[in-house]
Design a protein around this motif. Structure first.
Motif, PDB file in Angstrom:
ATOM      1  N   LEU A 107     -35.424  46.624  27.030  1.00  0.00           N
ATOM      2  CA  LEU A 107     -34.055  46.178  27.290  1.00  0.00           C
ATOM      3  C   LEU A 107     -33.171  47.329  26.816  1.00  0.00           C
ATOM      4  CD1 LEU A 107     -32.063  43.975  28.167  1.00  0.00           C
ATOM      5  CD2 LEU A 107     -32.156  43.090  25.818  1.00  0.00           C
ATOM      6  N   ILE A 108     -32.482  47.977  27.751  1.00  0.00           N
ATOM      7  CA  ILE A 108     -31.732  49.196  27.445  1.00  0.00           C
ATOM      8  C   ILE A 108     -30.239  48.956  27.619  1.00  0.00           C
ATOM      9  CG2 ILE A 108     -31.361  51.617  28.045  1.00  0.00           C
ATOM     10  CD1 ILE A 108     -34.282  51.705  28.983  1.00  0.00           C
ATOM     11  N   LEU A 109     -29.490  49.112  26.522  1.00  0.00           N
ATOM     12  CA  LEU A 109     -28.038  48.989  26.556  1.00  0.00           C
ATOM     13  C   LEU A 109     -27.453  50.290  27.101  1.00  0.00           C
ATOM     14  CD1 LEU A 109     -25.548  47.241  25.776  1.00  0.00           C
ATOM     15  CD2 LEU A 109     -25.477  48.575  23.659  1.00  0.00           C
ATOM     16  N   ILE A 110     -26.659  50.178  28.143  1.00  0.00           N
ATOM     17  CA  ILE A 110     -25.966  51.329  28.719  1.00  0.00           C
ATOM     18  C   ILE A 110     -24.606  51.403  28.042  1.00  0.00           C
ATOM     19  CG2 ILE A 110     -25.074  52.375  30.823  1.00  0.00           C
ATOM     20  CD1 ILE A 110     -27.111  50.532  32.354  1.00  0.00           C
ATOM     21  N   ALA A 111     -24.376  52.480  27.291  1.00  0.00           N
ATOM     22  CA  ALA A 111     -23.146  52.637  26.525  1.00  0.00           C
ATOM     23  C   ALA A 111     -22.368  53.839  27.033  1.00  0.00           C
ATOM     24  CB  ALA A 111     -23.475  52.821  25.046  1.00  0.00           C
ATOM     25  N   GLY A 112     -21.086  53.649  27.229  1.00  0.00           N
ATOM     26  CA  GLY A 112     -20.213  54.726  27.678  1.00  0.00           C
ATOM     27  C   GLY A 112     -18.796  54.212  27.752  1.00  0.00           C
ATOM     28  N   PRO A 113     -17.885  55.035  28.228  1.00  0.00           N
ATOM     29  CA  PRO A 113     -16.487  54.620  28.293  1.00  0.00           C
ATOM     30  C   PRO A 113     -16.272  53.405  29.193  1.00  0.00           C
ATOM     31  CG  PRO A 113     -16.698  56.978  28.671  1.00  0.00           C
ATOM     32  CD  PRO A 113     -18.078  56.406  28.676  1.00  0.00           C
ATOM     33  N   TYR A 114     -15.509  52.458  28.690  1.00  0.00           N
ATOM     34  CA  TYR A 114     -15.038  51.323  29.495  1.00  0.00           C
ATOM     35  C   TYR A 114     -13.509  51.318  29.448  1.00  0.00           C
ATOM     36  CZ  TYR A 114     -13.730  46.658  30.947  1.00  0.00           C
ATOM     37  OH  TYR A 114     -13.114  45.607  31.585  1.00  0.00           O
ATOM     38  N   ALA A 115     -12.946  51.011  28.295  1.00  0.00           N
ATOM     39  CA  ALA A 115     -11.488  51.004  28.156  1.00  0.00           C
ATOM     40  C   ALA A 115     -10.947  52.376  27.762  1.00  0.00           C
ATOM     41  CB  ALA A 115     -11.069  49.953  27.130  1.00  0.00           C
ATOM     42  N   SER A 116     -11.766  53.191  27.131  1.00  0.00           N
ATOM     43  CA  SER A 116     -11.328  54.505  26.648  1.00  0.00           C
ATOM     44  C   SER A 116     -10.756  55.357  27.768  1.00  0.00           C
ATOM     45  CB  SER A 116     -12.497  55.251  26.012  1.00  0.00           C
ATOM     46  OG  SER A 116     -12.975  54.559  24.899  1.00  0.00           O
ATOM     47  N   GLY A 117      -9.614  55.958  27.489  1.00  0.00           N
ATOM     48  CA  GLY A 117      -8.996  56.873  28.433  1.00  0.00           C
ATOM     49  C   GLY A 117      -8.335  56.209  29.624  1.00  0.00           C
ATOM     50  N   PRO A 168     -22.057  60.105  29.150  1.00  0.00           N
ATOM     51  CA  PRO A 168     -21.004  61.012  28.693  1.00  0.00           C
ATOM     52  C   PRO A 168     -19.621  60.370  28.725  1.00  0.00           C
ATOM     53  CG  PRO A 168     -22.356  62.047  30.412  1.00  0.00           C
ATOM     54  CD  PRO A 168     -22.751  60.610  30.339  1.00  0.00           C
ATOM     55  N   GLY A 169     -18.752  60.894  27.887  1.00  0.00           N
ATOM     56  CA  GLY A 169     -17.358  60.470  27.866  1.00  0.00           C
ATOM     57  C   GLY A 169     -16.963  59.924  26.511  1.00  0.00           C
ATOM     58  N   ALA A 170     -15.718  60.168  26.163  1.00  0.00           N
ATOM     59  CA  ALA A 170     -15.200  59.697  24.881  1.00  0.00           C
ATOM     60  C   ALA A 170     -15.126  58.178  24.874  1.00  0.00           C
ATOM     61  CB  ALA A 170     -13.814  60.290  24.631  1.00  0.00           C
ATOM     62  N   SER A 171     -15.678  57.566  23.833  1.00  0.00           N
ATOM     63  CA  SER A 171     -15.658  56.112  23.699  1.00  0.00           C
ATOM     64  C   SER A 171     -16.004  55.731  22.271  1.00  0.00           C
ATOM     65  CB  SER A 171     -16.657  55.464  24.660  1.00  0.00           C
ATOM     66  OG  SER A 171     -16.787  54.084  24.378  1.00  0.00           O
ATOM     67  N   ARG A 172     -15.031  55.156  21.582  1.00  0.00           N
ATOM     68  CA  ARG A 172     -15.289  54.669  20.215  1.00  0.00           C
ATOM     69  C   ARG A 172     -16.370  53.606  20.214  1.00  0.00           C
ATOM     70  NH1 ARG A 172      -9.705  52.813  18.351  1.00  0.00           N
ATOM     71  NH2 ARG A 172     -10.742  51.035  19.202  1.00  0.00           N
ATOM     72  N   GLY A 173     -16.304  52.694  21.174  1.00  0.00           N
ATOM     73  CA  GLY A 173     -17.287  51.618  21.242  1.00  0.00           C
ATOM     74  C   GLY A 173     -18.694  52.128  21.481  1.00  0.00           C
ATOM     75  N   ALA A 174     -18.843  53.063  22.424  1.00  0.00           N
ATOM     76  CA  ALA A 174     -20.162  53.623  22.709  1.00  0.00           C
ATOM     77  C   ALA A 174     -20.672  54.436  21.526  1.00  0.00           C
ATOM     78  CB  ALA A 174     -20.116  54.470  23.971  1.00  0.00           C
ATOM     79  N   ASP A 175     -19.768  55.155  20.867  1.00  0.00           N
ATOM     80  CA  ASP A 175     -20.171  55.896  19.665  1.00  0.00           C
ATOM     81  C   ASP A 175     -20.654  54.935  18.588  1.00  0.00           C
ATOM     82  OD1 ASP A 175     -19.516  58.283  20.902  1.00  0.00           O
ATOM     83  OD2 ASP A 175     -17.596  58.512  19.841  1.00  0.00           O
ATOM     84  N   ARG A 176     -19.974  53.804  18.463  1.00  0.00           N
ATOM     85  CA  ARG A 176     -20.391  52.790  17.483  1.00  0.00           C
ATOM     86  C   ARG A 176     -21.748  52.209  17.877  1.00  0.00           C
ATOM     87  NH1 ARG A 176     -21.483  51.260  12.823  1.00  0.00           N
ATOM     88  NH2 ARG A 176     -21.247  49.073  12.368  1.00  0.00           N
ATOM     89  N   ASP A 177     -21.987  51.980  19.170  1.00  0.00           N
ATOM     90  CA  ASP A 177     -23.281  51.479  19.633  1.00  0.00           C
ATOM     91  C   ASP A 177     -24.398  52.434  19.220  1.00  0.00           C
ATOM     92  OD1 ASP A 177     -21.894  49.408  20.864  1.00  0.00           O
ATOM     93  OD2 ASP A 177     -22.046  50.274  22.873  1.00  0.00           O
ATOM     94  N   VAL A 178     -24.166  53.730  19.401  1.00  0.00           N
ATOM     95  CA  VAL A 178     -25.153  54.746  19.032  1.00  0.00           C
ATOM     96  C   VAL A 178     -25.382  54.735  17.531  1.00  0.00           C
ATOM     97  CG1 VAL A 178     -25.553  57.245  18.890  1.00  0.00           C
ATOM     98  CG2 VAL A 178     -24.782  56.211  21.037  1.00  0.00           C
ATOM     99  N   GLU A 179     -24.312  54.625  16.765  1.00  0.00           N
ATOM    100  CA  GLU A 179     -24.425  54.588  15.301  1.00  0.00           C
ATOM    101  C   GLU A 179     -25.268  53.394  14.850  1.00  0.00           C
ATOM    102  OE1 GLU A 179     -21.330  53.753  11.670  1.00  0.00           O
ATOM    103  OE2 GLU A 179     -20.618  54.990  13.328  1.00  0.00           O
TER     104      GLU A 179
END
Length: 121
Positions: free
Chosen positions: A6-16, A91-102
């Motif tokens: 089960l793979i979470l796809i994380a990237g920009p949604y609201a960012s930018g 790719p892309g700036a995203s606080r949420g995706a960065d938090r997911d990675v963390e």
């Protein structure tokens, strides 16, 4: 051959997007473009917004810019990460995706930077 992940796809949604619904929808489409290659590799793709947006709508919010969104969007991804086996960080700036990675790294969950890195099931 490994079991399906089960793979979470994380990237920009609201960012930018400055809250522009059309730009947010375009970002969601970019996230969704990764779903088919993940599925084709034998895995189950997951995007937090697929869960969070219906929850938000049924909570009475007017959309992803509603004040209630902060109580739903990020917490949904954090809860999903209790079940996900891996994260694909697009790719892309995203606080949420960065938090997911963390969170994934804290939990020892593999983080992939490209679809090509994901092993076939």
């Amino acid at each position: 051959m490994s079991r399906p992940l089960l793979i979470l796809i994380a990237g920009p949604y609201a960012s930018g997007t400055d809250g522009d619904p059309a730009r947010m929808a375009a970002n969601l489409r970019r996230l969704e473009e990764a779903a088919w290659p993940i599925f084709r590799a034998g895995h189950v793709p997951m995007i937090g917004e697929w869960v969070a947006l219906p929850v938000l709508a049924n909570a009475g919010a007017s959309g992803p810019n509603d004040a209630l969104a902060s109580e739903v969007l990020y917490p949904t991804a954090e809860r999903l990460l209790q079940h996900c086996d891996a994260v694909l960080r697009l790719p892309g700036a995203s606080r949420g995706a960065d938090r997911d990675v963390e969170i994934a790294r804290e939990r020892g969950i593999p983080v992939y930077a490209s679809i090509e890195e994901i092993p076939t099931a």
